[in-house]
Design an enzyme around this catalytic site. Structure first.
Site, PDB file in Angstrom:
ATOM      1  CG  HIS A 278      -0.370   0.031   2.535  1.00  0.00           C
ATOM      2  ND1 HIS A 278       0.152   1.178   3.082  1.00  0.00           N
ATOM      3  CD2 HIS A 278      -0.199  -0.938   3.473  1.00  0.00           C
ATOM      4  CE1 HIS A 278       0.610   0.921   4.304  1.00  0.00           C
ATOM      5  NE2 HIS A 278       0.416  -0.363   4.557  1.00  0.00           N
TER       6      HIS A 278
ATOM      7  CB  CYS B 141       1.635  -3.599   4.987  1.00  0.00           C
ATOM      8  SG  CYS B 141       0.014  -4.065   5.614  1.00  0.00           S
TER       9      CYS B 141
END
Length: 158
Positions: free
Chosen positions: A112, A124
């Protein structure tokens, strides 16, 4: 391209909420974003809404799943990610702990948009919005692309 990972680095022993990014090679799942799919993206894409959540509550039957839910998420789950979020303006699911899903082994691992250079994620991988769009535009369903998450040291063992 520059990127960032979990605030506590990489791990071979990912657990829910540990702030670490799981080491390994993973397929990409659905791409997503707060906007309509760009013409340059051929990868499966889902536009997020205020009713889209990724469940990271290990006690839930929905653990490590994307759920569209119109009720109050606080009454349904102890923990979840709001998918219609500025950091998720563009992104892609990283298929970690998906088949089978093992409760407590970690969830909601995405590529992201980052907050900025020198920041970190909760586990992430993130980079600039421009780079995320470049990656999503590069993904070709016919090529079975994968992402490698690893420190330089651990890369030799993959």
């Amino acid at each position: 391209m520059s990127g960032v990972v979990g605030k506590k680095g990489f791990t071979n022993q990912k657990t829910e909420g540990d702030g670490k990014t799981p080491i390994g090679m993973y397929a990409f799942g659905t791409a997503f974003g707060k906007t309509k799919k760009l013409d340059s993206i051929t990868w499966p894409y889902k536009e997020t809404t205020k009713n889209d959540f990724w469940v990271d509550d290990p006690s839930s039957k929905d653990y490590n799943k994307w759920v569209h839910y119109k009720g109050n998420p606080n009454k349904k789950w102890k923990s979840y990610e709001v998918m219609n979020h500025p950091l998720y303006r563009y992104g892609a699911v990283i298929s970690y702990n998906m088949d089978p899903v093992i409760k407590g082994k970690g969830s909601a691992i995405f590529l992201h948009v980052w907050r900025g250079r020198g920041t970190s994620t909760a586990g992430c991988a993130a980079t600039t919005e421009k780079n995320v769009v470049r990656i999503l535009s590069w993904l070709d369903p016919a090529q079975n692309p994968q992402i490698v998450l690893s420190s330089k040291t651990s890369l030799k063992n993959l």
